[in-house]
Scaffold this motif. Structure first.
Motif, mmCIF file in Angstrom:
data_model
loop_
_atom_site.group_PDB
_atom_site.id
_atom_site.type_symbol
_atom_site.label_atom_id
_atom_site.label_comp_id
_atom_site.label_asym_id
_atom_site.label_seq_id
_atom_site.Cartn_x
_atom_site.Cartn_y
_atom_site.Cartn_z
ATOM 1 N N ASP A 163 0.818 -0.980 0.017
ATOM 2 C CA ASP A 163 -0.051 0.078 0.071
ATOM 3 C C ASP A 163 1.015 1.264 0.058
ATOM 4 O OD1 ASP A 163 -2.176 2.007 0.195
ATOM 5 O OD2 ASP A 163 -2.720 1.231 2.308
ATOM 6 N N ILE A 164 1.666 1.382 -1.216
ATOM 7 C CA ILE A 164 2.217 2.536 -1.418
ATOM 8 C C ILE A 164 1.939 3.690 -0.786
ATOM 9 C CG2 ILE A 164 4.142 3.686 -2.861
ATOM 10 C CD1 ILE A 164 4.015 0.958 -4.459
ATOM 11 N N GLN A 165 0.764 4.218 -1.251
ATOM 12 C CA GLN A 165 0.257 5.668 -0.951
ATOM 13 C C GLN A 165 -0.639 5.725 0.265
ATOM 14 O OE1 GLN A 165 1.729 7.621 -4.129
ATOM 15 N NE2 GLN A 165 -0.459 7.960 -4.306
ATOM 16 N N ASN A 166 -0.722 4.692 0.976
ATOM 17 C CA ASN A 166 -1.482 4.383 2.503
ATOM 18 C C ASN A 166 -2.929 4.828 1.970
ATOM 19 O OD1 ASN A 166 -1.878 3.891 5.110
ATOM 20 N ND2 ASN A 166 -1.540 6.138 5.536
ATOM 21 N N GLU A 167 -3.557 4.118 0.862
ATOM 22 C CA GLU A 167 -4.901 4.464 0.692
ATOM 23 C C GLU A 167 -5.808 3.367 0.948
ATOM 24 O OE1 GLU A 167 -4.582 6.607 -3.610
ATOM 25 O OE2 GLU A 167 -3.385 4.871 -3.544
ATOM 26 N N PHE A 168 -5.489 2.237 1.712
ATOM 27 C CA PHE A 168 -6.321 1.013 2.117
ATOM 28 C C PHE A 168 -6.392 1.155 3.578
ATOM 29 C CE2 PHE A 168 -7.860 -2.955 2.785
ATOM 30 C CZ PHE A 168 -8.827 -3.080 2.093
ATOM 31 N N ASP A 169 -7.631 1.094 4.003
ATOM 32 C CA ASP A 169 -7.906 1.094 5.350
ATOM 33 C C ASP A 169 -8.255 -0.532 5.935
ATOM 34 O OD1 ASP A 169 -9.121 0.938 7.973
ATOM 35 O OD2 ASP A 169 -10.641 2.504 7.586
ATOM 36 N N SER A 170 -7.418 -1.148 6.410
ATOM 37 C CA SER A 170 -7.283 -2.463 6.740
ATOM 38 C C SER A 170 -7.799 -2.797 8.260
ATOM 39 C CB SER A 170 -6.212 -3.353 6.475
ATOM 40 O OG SER A 170 -5.059 -2.653 7.459
ATOM 41 N N THR A 171 -8.284 -1.732 8.961
ATOM 42 C CA THR A 171 -8.704 -1.845 10.238
ATOM 43 C C THR A 171 -10.177 -1.364 10.502
ATOM 44 O OG1 THR A 171 -7.631 0.235 10.722
ATOM 45 C CG2 THR A 171 -6.130 -1.619 11.041
ATOM 46 N N THR A 172 -10.642 -0.589 9.917
ATOM 47 C CA THR A 172 -11.956 0.005 10.242
ATOM 48 C C THR A 172 -13.190 -0.099 9.025
ATOM 49 O OG1 THR A 172 -10.783 1.428 11.522
ATOM 50 C CG2 THR A 172 -13.227 1.923 11.157
ATOM 51 N N ASN A 173 -12.736 0.561 7.909
ATOM 52 C CA ASN A 173 -13.698 0.393 6.848
ATOM 53 C C ASN A 173 -13.358 -0.646 5.768
ATOM 54 O OD1 ASN A 173 -15.381 2.627 7.884
ATOM 55 N ND2 ASN A 173 -13.600 3.914 7.283
ATOM 56 N N TYR A 174 -12.130 -1.198 5.912
ATOM 57 C CA TYR A 174 -11.778 -2.249 4.639
ATOM 58 C C TYR A 174 -11.999 -1.780 3.601
ATOM 59 C CZ TYR A 174 -12.322 -4.736 9.173
ATOM 60 O OH TYR A 174 -12.254 -4.940 10.722
ATOM 61 N N ARG A 175 -11.648 -0.650 2.993
ATOM 62 C CA ARG A 175 -11.757 0.083 1.767
ATOM 63 C C ARG A 175 -10.645 0.901 1.394
ATOM 64 N NH1 ARG A 175 -16.603 3.896 3.349
ATOM 65 N NH2 ARG A 175 -15.588 5.665 4.313
ATOM 66 N N PHE A 176 -10.452 0.832 0.034
ATOM 67 C CA PHE A 176 -9.412 1.841 -0.601
ATOM 68 C C PHE A 176 -9.935 3.139 -1.064
ATOM 69 C CE2 PHE A 176 -7.986 3.513 -4.785
ATOM 70 C CZ PHE A 176 -6.535 3.219 -4.638
ATOM 71 N N THR A 177 -9.410 3.956 -0.744
ATOM 72 C CA THR A 177 -9.607 5.649 -0.918
ATOM 73 C C THR A 177 -8.818 6.220 -1.892
ATOM 74 O OG1 THR A 177 -10.966 5.490 1.311
ATOM 75 C CG2 THR A 177 -10.409 7.819 -0.099
ATOM 76 N N ALA A 178 -9.168 6.504 -2.956
ATOM 77 C CA ALA A 178 -7.982 7.199 -3.858
ATOM 78 C C ALA A 178 -7.643 8.396 -3.465
ATOM 79 C CB ALA A 178 -8.596 7.199 -5.296
ATOM 80 N N THR A 179 -6.484 8.839 -3.573
ATOM 81 C CA THR A 179 -5.962 10.219 -3.307
ATOM 82 C C THR A 179 -5.595 11.041 -4.448
ATOM 83 O OG1 THR A 179 -3.558 9.208 -3.173
ATOM 84 C CG2 THR A 179 -4.706 9.250 -1.025
ATOM 85 N N VAL A 180 -5.596 10.029 -5.685
ATOM 86 C CA VAL A 180 -5.354 10.718 -6.921
ATOM 87 C C VAL A 180 -6.404 10.240 -7.897
ATOM 88 C CG1 VAL A 180 -3.493 10.992 -8.766
ATOM 89 C CG2 VAL A 180 -2.911 10.908 -6.402
ATOM 90 N N ALA A 181 -7.197 11.199 -8.731
ATOM 91 C CA ALA A 181 -8.080 11.175 -9.487
ATOM 92 C C ALA A 181 -7.212 10.225 -10.580
ATOM 93 C CB ALA A 181 -8.900 12.195 -9.913
ATOM 94 N N GLY A 182 -8.202 9.262 -11.288
ATOM 95 C CA GLY A 182 -7.684 8.470 -12.367
ATOM 96 C C GLY A 182 -8.505 7.348 -12.741
#
Length: 129
Positions: A20-39
């Motif tokens: 998780d190079i950009q620290n975009e995945f929450d593996s403790t609370t919401n279990y989801r990937f949140t984009a920091t950059v559009a694309g």
């Protein structure tokens, strides 16, 4: 996750990260990937079901911002216990959009489980453009 309710989409609790190079995945609370950059992102989800029932359908679903955007399914056709449902799609994400993996067992019973090992049930996301 144990005893999935048949016919109900259940968020897969992905609690292990391989990278998780950009620290975009929450593996403790919401279990989801949140984009920091559009694309555009290539998203693949795999759900390995166990305690399955023959001739029933099992789904892996990609959800974007709480809505289903892609579904992959498979039907159990043999007596071997365990089956993998796979879904892959290219999804456009704006900054702060999020992706989750959902599973739906259509077995007609509430005894189907998700295999918990990270090599068996996982989501992979890569920004491609």
């Amino acid at each position: 996750q144990l005893n999935l309710v048949s016919g109900t989409a259940t968020k897969v609790q992905l609690d292990t990260e391989t990278y998780d190079i950009q620290n975009e995945f929450d593996s403790t609370t919401n279990y989801r990937f949140t984009a920091t950059v559009a694309g555009y992102y290539l998203v693949t989800g795999v759900v390995w079901y166990v305690n399955t029932v023959n001739d029933k359908q099992y789904d892996a679903r990609i959800y974007k911002n709480g809505a289903n955007v892609a579904t992959g399914n498979i039907i159990q056709t043999s007596s071997i216990d365990g089956i993998k449902a796979v879904v892959t799609d290219i999804v456009y994400l704006a900054a702060n959009d999020y992706i989750e993996l959902y599973a739906t067992s259509n077995a007609g019973v509430n005894t189907v489980d998700i295999q918990s090992n990270s090599y068996a049930t996982y989501m992979s996301i890569a920004k491609i453009a």
